[in-house]
Scaffold this motif. Structure first.
Motif, PDB file in Angstrom:
ATOM      1  N   GLY A 272      46.307  32.654  15.464  1.00 30.91           N
ATOM      2  CA  GLY A 272      47.260  34.412  16.202  1.00 30.91           C
ATOM      3  C   GLY A 272      46.887  35.195  14.917  1.00 30.91           C
ATOM      4  N   PRO A 273      47.635  35.620  14.837  1.00 27.28           N
ATOM      5  CA  PRO A 273      46.989  37.129  14.252  1.00 27.28           C
ATOM      6  C   PRO A 273      47.912  36.630  12.659  1.00 27.28           C
ATOM      7  CG  PRO A 273      49.399  37.735  15.551  1.00 27.28           C
ATOM      8  CD  PRO A 273      48.015  36.577  15.498  1.00 27.28           C
ATOM      9  N   TRP A 274      47.638  37.690  11.929  1.00 29.30           N
ATOM     10  CA  TRP A 274      47.159  37.437  10.254  1.00 29.30           C
ATOM     11  C   TRP A 274      49.407  37.255   9.829  1.00 29.30           C
ATOM     12  CZ3 TRP A 274      50.199  40.227   7.072  1.00 29.30           C
ATOM     13  CH2 TRP A 274      49.342  41.627   7.083  1.00 29.30           C
ATOM     14  N   TRP A 275      49.706  37.468  10.286  1.00 28.57           N
ATOM     15  CA  TRP A 275      51.052  37.712   9.926  1.00 28.57           C
ATOM     16  C   TRP A 275      51.911  36.680  10.846  1.00 28.57           C
ATOM     17  CZ3 TRP A 275      49.115  41.985  12.654  1.00 28.57           C
ATOM     18  CH2 TRP A 275      49.643  41.806  14.120  1.00 28.57           C
ATOM     19  N   ALA A 276      51.700  36.151  11.861  1.00 27.93           N
ATOM     20  CA  ALA A 276      52.173  35.676  13.727  1.00 27.93           C
ATOM     21  C   ALA A 276      53.517  34.018  12.038  1.00 27.93           C
ATOM     22  CB  ALA A 276      51.485  34.431  13.934  1.00 27.93           C
ATOM     23  N   ASP A 277      52.570  33.263  10.820  1.00 28.35           N
ATOM     24  CA  ASP A 277      53.602  32.385  10.364  1.00 28.35           C
ATOM     25  C   ASP A 277      53.807  32.992   8.802  1.00 28.35           C
ATOM     26  OD1 ASP A 277      53.187  30.626  12.682  1.00 28.35           O
ATOM     27  OD2 ASP A 277      50.590  30.286  11.689  1.00 28.35           O
ATOM     28  N   LEU A 278      54.533  34.015   8.868  1.00 29.55           N
ATOM     29  CA  LEU A 278      54.820  34.492   7.171  1.00 29.55           C
ATOM     30  C   LEU A 278      56.391  34.520   7.166  1.00 29.55           C
ATOM     31  CD1 LEU A 278      53.537  38.053   6.724  1.00 29.55           C
ATOM     32  CD2 LEU A 278      52.412  35.652   5.682  1.00 29.55           C
ATOM     33  N   GLY A 279      57.165  34.452   8.046  1.00 29.85           N
ATOM     34  CA  GLY A 279      57.974  33.684   7.710  1.00 29.85           C
ATOM     35  C   GLY A 279      58.904  35.229   7.109  1.00 29.85           C
ATOM     36  N   THR A 280      60.490  34.034   6.981  1.00 27.93           N
ATOM     37  CA  THR A 280      61.676  35.577   6.485  1.00 27.93           C
ATOM     38  C   THR A 280      60.777  36.004   5.383  1.00 27.93           C
ATOM     39  OG1 THR A 280      63.145  35.086   7.351  1.00 27.93           O
ATOM     40  CG2 THR A 280      63.932  36.526   6.424  1.00 27.93           C
ATOM     41  N   TRP A 281      61.169  35.286   4.306  1.00 26.52           N
ATOM     42  CA  TRP A 281      60.045  35.960   2.370  1.00 26.52           C
ATOM     43  C   TRP A 281      58.568  36.548   3.278  1.00 26.52           C
ATOM     44  CZ3 TRP A 281      64.408  36.839  -0.224  1.00 26.52           C
ATOM     45  CH2 TRP A 281      65.760  36.124  -0.179  1.00 26.52           C
ATOM     46  N   GLY A 282      57.933  36.114   3.503  1.00 29.19           N
ATOM     47  CA  GLY A 282      57.198  37.016   3.517  1.00 29.19           C
ATOM     48  C   GLY A 282      57.031  38.061   4.345  1.00 29.19           C
ATOM     49  N   ALA A 283      58.036  38.227   5.558  1.00 29.31           N
ATOM     50  CA  ALA A 283      58.679  39.440   6.200  1.00 29.31           C
ATOM     51  C   ALA A 283      58.848  40.478   5.106  1.00 29.31           C
ATOM     52  CB  ALA A 283      59.344  39.103   6.870  1.00 29.31           C
TER      53      ALA A 283
ATOM     54  N   ALA B   3      56.393  49.014   8.526  1.00 25.45           N
ATOM     55  CA  ALA B   3      56.960  48.280   9.882  1.00 25.45           C
ATOM     56  C   ALA B   3      56.699  46.960  10.560  1.00 25.45           C
ATOM     57  CB  ALA B   3      55.704  49.491  11.155  1.00 25.45           C
ATOM     58  N   ILE B   4      55.452  46.140   9.830  1.00 26.04           N
ATOM     59  CA  ILE B   4      55.179  45.137  10.538  1.00 26.04           C
ATOM     60  C   ILE B   4      56.219  44.192   9.860  1.00 26.04           C
ATOM     61  CG2 ILE B   4      53.410  43.242  10.449  1.00 26.04           C
ATOM     62  CD1 ILE B   4      51.333  44.807  10.409  1.00 26.04           C
ATOM     63  N   GLY B   5      56.515  44.171   8.974  1.00 26.39           N
ATOM     64  CA  GLY B   5      57.596  43.448   7.579  1.00 26.39           C
ATOM     65  C   GLY B   5      58.599  43.510   8.721  1.00 26.39           C
ATOM     66  N   LEU B   6      59.353  44.429   9.039  1.00 27.29           N
ATOM     67  CA  LEU B   6      60.336  45.059   9.658  1.00 27.29           C
ATOM     68  C   LEU B   6      60.443  44.273  10.895  1.00 27.29           C
ATOM     69  CD1 LEU B   6      61.331  49.171   8.608  1.00 27.29           C
ATOM     70  CD2 LEU B   6      62.224  46.881   8.402  1.00 27.29           C
ATOM     71  N   VAL B   7      59.823  44.127  11.901  1.00 33.10           N
ATOM     72  CA  VAL B   7      59.450  43.623  12.880  1.00 33.10           C
ATOM     73  C   VAL B   7      59.729  41.904  12.582  1.00 33.10           C
ATOM     74  CG1 VAL B   7      58.206  42.733  15.221  1.00 33.10           C
ATOM     75  CG2 VAL B   7      58.054  45.012  13.869  1.00 33.10           C
ATOM     76  N   LEU B   8      58.999  41.918  11.822  1.00 36.45           N
ATOM     77  CA  LEU B   8      59.136  39.820  11.878  1.00 36.45           C
ATOM     78  C   LEU B   8      60.482  39.355  11.199  1.00 36.45           C
ATOM     79  CD1 LEU B   8      55.447  39.795   9.854  1.00 36.45           C
ATOM     80  CD2 LEU B   8      56.314  38.946  12.047  1.00 36.45           C
ATOM     81  N   VAL B   9      60.893  40.645  10.010  1.00 40.41           N
ATOM     82  CA  VAL B   9      62.067  40.429  10.274  1.00 40.41           C
ATOM     83  C   VAL B   9      63.068  40.108  11.298  1.00 40.41           C
ATOM     84  CG1 VAL B   9      64.557  41.029   8.287  1.00 40.41           C
ATOM     85  CG2 VAL B   9      62.778  41.053   7.218  1.00 40.41           C
ATOM     86  N   GLY B  10      62.841  41.245  11.845  1.00 34.96           N
ATOM     87  CA  GLY B  10      63.808  41.537  13.082  1.00 34.96           C
ATOM     88  C   GLY B  10      63.421  40.431  13.772  1.00 34.96           C
ATOM     89  N   SER B  11      62.986  39.964  14.238  1.00 34.24           N
ATOM     90  CA  SER B  11      62.273  38.697  15.541  1.00 34.24           C
ATOM     91  C   SER B  11      62.909  37.012  14.943  1.00 34.24           C
ATOM     92  CB  SER B  11      60.671  38.638  15.540  1.00 34.24           C
ATOM     93  OG  SER B  11      60.204  39.827  16.099  1.00 34.24           O
ATOM     94  N   THR B  12      63.077  37.329  13.383  1.00 28.49           N
ATOM     95  CA  THR B  12      63.452  35.890  13.000  1.00 28.49           C
ATOM     96  C   THR B  12      64.646  35.988  12.778  1.00 28.49           C
ATOM     97  OG1 THR B  12      61.342  35.874  11.812  1.00 28.49           O
ATOM     98  CG2 THR B  12      63.327  34.632  10.328  1.00 28.49           C
TER      99      THR B  12
END
Length: 98
Positions: A17-28, A65-74
């Motif tokens: 997957g993309p590099w940001w897929a497994d970052l989780g909340t704190w990574g975001a 934007a990538i961080g915000l999408v990840l936080v929202g999705s989580t």
């Protein structure tokens, strides 16, 4: 089945997957902070800032934007895992009262 026959399965082999897929909340959250730091870097025109300031802000905004999408999705995923929240409770209360 001979050696030349090929067995087909329903499984699909997907690539990584993309590099940001497994970052989780704190990574975001880290991505959001890193993007903010990048925007501040461009604002103060520190070494390494592109000549066109808009390009630097654009890159920082993409990271945020990538961080915000990840936080929202989580957070949405966690809310759904907990039972849906108030929106589904109100819907079930209305359905039960009928």
């Amino acid at each position: 089945m001979t050696d030349k026959d090929v067995q087909q399965t329903d499984e699909r082999a997907y690539g990584p997957g993309p590099w940001w897929a497994d970052l989780g909340t704190w990574g975001a959250v880290g991505l959001i902070a890193f993007g903010g730091l990048g925007a501040a870097w461009v604002f103060f025109r520190l070494p390494g800032t592109p000549e066109e300031l808009g390009a630097g802000y654009y890159q920082a905004a993409k990271v945020v934007a990538i961080g915000l999408v990840l936080v929202g999705s989580t957070l949405v995923g966690r809310r759904r895992a907990q039972g849906g929240g108030a929106a589904t409770e109100g819907a079930t209360d209305k359905a039960e009262s009928r």
